[in-house]
Design a protein around this motif. Structure first.
Motif, PDB file in Angstrom:
ATOM      1  N   LEU A 159      26.082  52.557  -5.847  1.00 27.86           N
ATOM      2  CA  LEU A 159      25.262  51.883  -5.002  1.00 27.86           C
ATOM      3  C   LEU A 159      25.384  50.795  -4.214  1.00 27.86           C
ATOM      4  N   PHE A 160      26.301  50.111  -4.716  1.00 29.57           N
ATOM      5  CA  PHE A 160      26.917  48.573  -4.143  1.00 29.57           C
ATOM      6  C   PHE A 160      28.062  48.661  -3.822  1.00 29.57           C
ATOM      7  N   ASP A 161      28.659  48.062  -2.753  1.00 32.46           N
ATOM      8  CA  ASP A 161      30.008  47.776  -2.645  1.00 32.46           C
ATOM      9  C   ASP A 161      30.342  46.237  -3.288  1.00 32.46           C
ATOM     10  N   ARG A 162      31.132  45.952  -4.028  1.00 36.68           N
ATOM     11  CA  ARG A 162      31.335  44.798  -4.597  1.00 36.68           C
ATOM     12  C   ARG A 162      32.417  43.992  -3.758  1.00 36.68           C
ATOM     13  N   ILE A 163      31.896  42.761  -3.191  1.00 36.91           N
ATOM     14  CA  ILE A 163      32.725  41.876  -2.514  1.00 36.91           C
ATOM     15  C   ILE A 163      32.870  40.573  -3.117  1.00 36.91           C
ATOM     16  N   GLY A 164      33.994  40.309  -3.912  1.00 39.60           N
ATOM     17  CA  GLY A 164      33.869  39.029  -4.572  1.00 39.60           C
ATOM     18  C   GLY A 164      32.665  39.041  -5.820  1.00 39.60           C
ATOM     19  N   LYS A 165      32.066  37.944  -5.633  1.00 41.88           N
ATOM     20  CA  LYS A 165      30.842  37.892  -6.460  1.00 41.88           C
ATOM     21  C   LYS A 165      29.509  38.239  -5.910  1.00 41.88           C
ATOM     22  N   SER A 166      29.638  38.902  -4.685  1.00 44.45           N
ATOM     23  CA  SER A 166      28.612  39.437  -4.040  1.00 44.45           C
ATOM     24  C   SER A 166      28.429  41.117  -3.937  1.00 44.45           C
ATOM     25  N   LEU A 167      26.976  41.484  -4.022  1.00 49.67           N
ATOM     26  CA  LEU A 167      27.017  42.817  -4.057  1.00 49.67           C
ATOM     27  C   LEU A 167      26.141  43.421  -2.586  1.00 49.67           C
ATOM     28  N   ARG A 168      26.940  44.280  -1.936  1.00 47.11           N
ATOM     29  CA  ARG A 168      26.189  44.767  -0.641  1.00 47.11           C
ATOM     30  C   ARG A 168      25.963  46.094  -1.002  1.00 47.11           C
ATOM     31  N   LEU A 169      24.726  46.518  -0.511  1.00 44.40           N
ATOM     32  CA  LEU A 169      24.129  48.021  -0.791  1.00 44.40           C
ATOM     33  C   LEU A 169      25.011  48.867   0.160  1.00 44.40           C
ATOM     34  N   ASN A 170      25.657  49.996  -0.431  1.00 45.96           N
ATOM     35  CA  ASN A 170      26.342  50.991   0.476  1.00 45.96           C
ATOM     36  C   ASN A 170      25.120  51.905   1.086  1.00 45.96           C
ATOM     37  N   SER A 171      25.530  52.971   1.809  1.00 44.32           N
ATOM     38  CA  SER A 171      24.630  53.850   2.363  1.00 44.32           C
ATOM     39  C   SER A 171      23.722  54.490   1.417  1.00 44.32           C
ATOM     40  N   GLN A 172      24.282  54.593   0.292  1.00 43.43           N
ATOM     41  CA  GLN A 172      23.298  55.460  -0.687  1.00 43.43           C
ATOM     42  C   GLN A 172      22.477  54.510  -1.346  1.00 43.43           C
ATOM     43  N   GLY A 173      23.016  53.400  -1.564  1.00 43.47           N
ATOM     44  CA  GLY A 173      21.914  52.156  -2.040  1.00 43.47           C
ATOM     45  C   GLY A 173      20.806  51.882  -0.825  1.00 43.47           C
ATOM     46  N   GLU A 174      21.163  51.959   0.198  1.00 43.89           N
ATOM     47  CA  GLU A 174      20.062  51.897   1.135  1.00 43.89           C
ATOM     48  C   GLU A 174      19.126  52.643   1.150  1.00 43.89           C
ATOM     49  N   HIS A 175      19.669  53.864   0.853  1.00 43.68           N
ATOM     50  CA  HIS A 175      18.712  55.162   0.750  1.00 43.68           C
ATOM     51  C   HIS A 175      17.764  54.928  -0.439  1.00 43.68           C
ATOM     52  N   LEU A 176      18.350  54.541  -1.804  1.00 44.83           N
ATOM     53  CA  LEU A 176      17.826  54.399  -2.817  1.00 44.83           C
ATOM     54  C   LEU A 176      16.588  53.502  -2.622  1.00 44.83           C
ATOM     55  N   ARG A 177      16.886  52.377  -1.853  1.00 41.34           N
ATOM     56  CA  ARG A 177      15.936  51.143  -1.818  1.00 41.34           C
ATOM     57  C   ARG A 177      14.810  51.834  -1.347  1.00 41.34           C
ATOM     58  N   GLU A 178      14.804  52.501  -0.241  1.00 42.89           N
ATOM     59  CA  GLU A 178      13.491  52.867   0.325  1.00 42.89           C
ATOM     60  C   GLU A 178      12.768  53.870  -0.802  1.00 42.89           C
ATOM     61  N   ARG A 179      13.301  54.675  -1.379  1.00 38.22           N
ATOM     62  CA  ARG A 179      12.711  55.534  -2.593  1.00 38.22           C
ATOM     63  C   ARG A 179      12.264  54.761  -3.695  1.00 38.22           C
ATOM     64  N   ALA A 180      13.063  53.712  -3.851  1.00 36.86           N
ATOM     65  CA  ALA A 180      12.658  52.860  -5.135  1.00 36.86           C
ATOM     66  C   ALA A 180      11.310  51.990  -4.840  1.00 36.86           C
ATOM     67  N   GLU A 181      11.475  51.458  -3.782  1.00 35.11           N
ATOM     68  CA  GLU A 181      10.101  51.050  -3.211  1.00 35.11           C
ATOM     69  C   GLU A 181       8.905  51.625  -3.280  1.00 35.11           C
ATOM     70  N   GLN A 182       8.935  52.981  -2.860  1.00 32.99           N
ATOM     71  CA  GLN A 182       7.769  54.017  -3.103  1.00 32.99           C
ATOM     72  C   GLN A 182       7.418  54.195  -4.542  1.00 32.99           C
TER      73      GLN A 182
END
Length: 304
Positions: free
Chosen positions: A47-70
């Motif tokens: 769901l995330f791309d790991r960049i150092g200590k940061s986490l960035r949502l990938n395309s699947q993560g973005e899709h899940l965020r919308e579903r998760a909010e609902q």
């Protein structure tokens, strides 16, 4: 897939950092890391791309965020219907500091009255950023003015009017101008003056709008500089510092009407230039994914 893991996922997605998300959720970073692993295992996808200590949502993560909010909104609404006032919430409100100051206490009182023990997070952001955060699911409510409603209300958001805020010209009781009026009888803590008197003294002014930041520019506090240029000695971006300079008698400034309840401040009524900045204030939320408690608070807030 657990609802609590989805809640954690949404907070992590907002911060893009485990440590910051853990601070809000009062959990350890390792616990949140495990929650993400459980989700990724359940969904069989990262769901995330790991960049150092940061986490960035990938395309699947973005899709899940919308579903998760609902899903989280539906879970909250269902819980609210069955548990009523026993429900404990974590409410997030974003908006300019001046609007948080005006309406924050009222909102908090309503939340504690109807949902005792619930928490509330106030995040100061200028209006466009606040509406963006609300649109992305990073907040439950936003406080903005009419100007923001007119120009940048994202699709899916709705707003209800909650009152007006007026910026009045104010002085401290220790200010030289007020001292010269010591024999005058103020009406409702309001002294009469004129532009010739006012323009003899220094002003303090925000270096950007207190509501939207740079969009309205400097000198957007309420005085008509285009007609009557004033002496601005202090430029600042902090409302409390602005109040302090006025209280101390060092400067005149435009302050919100509710701030003039302070006994060390008085309002100046400029008889030959009685111009004031009046802002209509709005409470914004996303009805399509709103939980039952959000809809209830909106109705209570507008009736308060």
């Amino acid at each position: 897939m657990e609802i609590d893991d989805l809640r954690s996922f949404l907070v992590i997605a907002r911060y893009a950092n485990l440590r910051n998300a853990a601070a809000e959720l009062y959990q350890s970073p390792s616990a949140l890391s495990k929650a993400i692993k459980r989700l990724e295992t359940a969904l069989n996808t990262p769901l995330f791309d790991r960049i150092g200590k940061s986490l960035r949502l990938n395309s699947q993560g973005e899709h899940l965020r919308e579903r998760a909010e609902q899903l989280v909104a539906l879970a909250d609404q269902t819980q609210a219907e069955f548990r009523g006032e026993r429900q404990h919430l974590h409410c997030r409100i974003v908006g300019p500091a001046i609007l948080q100051w005006r309406y924050g206490a009222t909102f908090s009182e309503l939340l504690q009255k109807h949902y005792p023990g619930s928490g509330i997070a106030f995040v100061s952001q200028f209006e466009d950023a606040a509406l963006g955060a609300l649109s992305k699911g990073a907040a439950d409510f936003a406080l903005v003015t009419q100007a923001a409603i007119n120009t940048s209300l994202p699709l899916g958001l709705e707003a209800v009017a909650i009152g007006n805020l007026t910026m009045h010209l104010a002085a401290g009781t220790r200010h030289p101008l007020v001292k010269t009026m010591s024999d005058a009888k103020p009406t409702m803590r309001k002294f009469k003056s004129n532009t010739a008197q006012i323009l003899n003294y220094d002003f303090a002014c925000p270096d950007r709008s207190l509501f939207c930041g740079i969009d309205r520019g400097t000198r957007s506090d309420g005085w008509r500089d285009d007609q009557l240029p004033r002496k601005i000695r202090f430029w600042l971006d902090d409302l409390q510092l602005l109040m302090s300079l006025v209280r101390s008698g060092q400067a005149l400034a435009y302050l919100p009407d509710f701030a003039l309840n302070d006994p060390s401040l008085v309002r100046l009524h400029v008889t030959d230039c009685d111009y004031e900045c009046v802002e209509q204030c709005w409470l914004v939320w996303r009805p399509s994914v709103a939980s039952g408690w959000q809809n209830k608070l909106v109705s209570l807030f507008t009736l308060d």
